[in-house]
Scaffold this active site. Structure first.
Site, PDB file in Angstrom:
ATOM      1  N   ASP A  60      -7.388   7.821   2.415  1.00 32.10           N
ATOM      2  CA  ASP A  60      -6.988   8.194   1.050  1.00 32.10           C
ATOM      3  C   ASP A  60      -8.218   8.506   0.205  1.00 32.10           C
ATOM      4  O   ASP A  60      -8.246   9.488  -0.532  1.00 32.10           O
ATOM      5  CB  ASP A  60      -6.249   7.030   0.362  1.00 32.10           C
ATOM      6  CG  ASP A  60      -4.982   6.641   1.097  1.00 32.10           C
ATOM      7  OD1 ASP A  60      -4.399   7.500   1.773  1.00 32.10           O
ATOM      8  OD2 ASP A  60      -4.584   5.471   0.971  1.00 32.10           O
TER       9      ASP A  60
ATOM     10  N   HIS B  56       0.837  -1.202   0.000  1.00 33.65           N
ATOM     11  CA  HIS B  56       0.000   0.000   0.000  1.00 33.65           C
ATOM     12  C   HIS B  56       0.882   1.267   0.000  1.00 33.65           C
ATOM     13  O   HIS B  56       0.745   2.133  -0.870  1.00 33.65           O
ATOM     14  CB  HIS B  56      -0.919  -0.029   1.230  1.00 33.65           C
ATOM     15  CG  HIS B  56      -1.832   1.152   1.355  1.00 33.65           C
ATOM     16  ND1 HIS B  56      -3.186   1.065   1.120  1.00 33.65           N
ATOM     17  CD2 HIS B  56      -1.599   2.454   1.664  1.00 33.65           C
ATOM     18  CE1 HIS B  56      -3.741   2.256   1.296  1.00 33.65           C
ATOM     19  NE2 HIS B  56      -2.790   3.117   1.632  1.00 33.65           N
ATOM     20  N   GLU B  57       1.816   1.324   0.948  1.00 33.93           N
ATOM     21  CA  GLU B  57       2.668   2.515   1.038  1.00 33.93           C
ATOM     22  C   GLU B  57       3.607   2.614  -0.167  1.00 33.93           C
ATOM     23  O   GLU B  57       3.893   3.709  -0.643  1.00 33.93           O
ATOM     24  CB  GLU B  57       3.465   2.521   2.351  1.00 33.93           C
ATOM     25  CG  GLU B  57       2.616   2.578   3.617  1.00 33.93           C
ATOM     26  CD  GLU B  57       1.601   3.718   3.655  1.00 33.93           C
ATOM     27  OE1 GLU B  57       1.885   4.787   3.083  1.00 33.93           O
ATOM     28  OE2 GLU B  57       0.515   3.528   4.237  1.00 33.93           O
TER      29      GLU B  57
END
Ligand code: ZN
Length: 280
Positions: free
Chosen positions: A168, A91-92
């Site tokens: 997000d 994800h990051e």
């Protein structure tokens, strides 16, 4: 800038700063911070130095304090399964890689999968080169694409979406709505603004039901917001697919080392960001 330096120096005078600590670098790393945020940074840095039995507050404490103010304190004690750690790493990495690949995105400063604050399992920190007062449509779209990179990476690798992308998605929705309703950046709706009903509470008089635009316009707004978000999603998807190898490398490194700064990420994936805005 003047105001910020003024506030910073007032607080720094009360504590002893290491002679290698550079106020200019701290200022550079904190664009957009209010005086109160900066006061927090300095106080946190002083506390950290005291806790570490240091006679001086060094850049290490200032750096850590800046991140605490942005994302909350590290929670190293929180136990995360390898499976979840993998998801967070991808994800990051999705955010971080897009921040490097998109020329108009703010420069990548740091990416971490050490849990912080109340909810964050990881975070990607981008810092603009300077305080900004105007943002272009292209930059907003770039920012939204970086925000969506986390969800896209999860789906690409794990064929599954997680709750980790909630914040997000909120940011993306907010930005897209503003582009359409406040900045006149939708071709379909044109250069006019549409006030949101929720903002019409005035002097206790609830006029939220008062319509400033028709049902038809409301539908158009929703579909434009949707199509801006979709456009960014597809861009994120195609960029990450084209750079799958770099994404894997970065996620692997992140799983192993947990924190990487912008320069380290560039080395790992072999990208030198080409067209950063000139700092003048
Ligand atoms: Zn994210």
């Amino acid at each position: 800038m003047k105001g910020r330096e003024g506030i910073l120096s007032v607080h720094v005078k009360k504590i002893v700063m290491d002679k290698n600590a550079d106020i200019k670098i701290i200022a550079q790393k904190t664009p957009g911070f209010s005086g109160a945020d900066l006061a927090n940074v300095v106080n946190e840095a002083a506390l950290l130095a005291a806790r570490r039995d240091k006679a001086f507050v060094t850049m290490e404490e200032f750096e850590e304090a800046t991140e605490r103010v942005i994302a909350g304190p590290e929670r190293k004690s929180r136990v995360i399964s390898d499976y979840e750690k993998g998801i967070v790493a991808y994800h990051e990495s999705g955010h971080a890689l897009l921040a490097l690949l998109i020329p108009e995105a703010d420069p990548l400063h740091k990416v971490s999968i050490i849990p912080r604050g109340g909810q964050a399992l990881g975070y990607t920190l981008q810092l603009p080169l300077e305080d900004r007062y105007l943002t272009t449509k292209k930059e907003l779209m770039g920012r939204m694409t970086v925000f969506l990179g986390g969800r896209v990476a999860e789906e690409m690798i794990y064929h599954e979406s997680t709750t980790g992308a909630q914040n997000d998605l909120e940011m993306v929705t907010q930005a897209a709505r503003k582009m359409v309703c406040e900045f006149g950046m939708s071709k379909k709706l044109g250069p006019i603004t549409f006030r949101e009903p929720a903002e019409h509470l005035f002097l206790g008089r609830d006029i939220t039901r008062e319509k400033h635009y028709s049902e038809k316009i409301a539908l158009d707004i929703d579909s434009e917001v949707r199509s801006l978000a979709d456009e960014c999603y597809h861009r994120a998807e195609s960029m990450l697919k084209d750079n799958r190898e770099k994404l894997d490398k970065l996620a692997e490194a992140l799983k192993k080392r947990e924190v990487l700064d912008g320069e380290e990420v560039k080395k790992i994936v072999g990208i030198e960001k080409s067209s950063q805005p000139e700092n003048n």
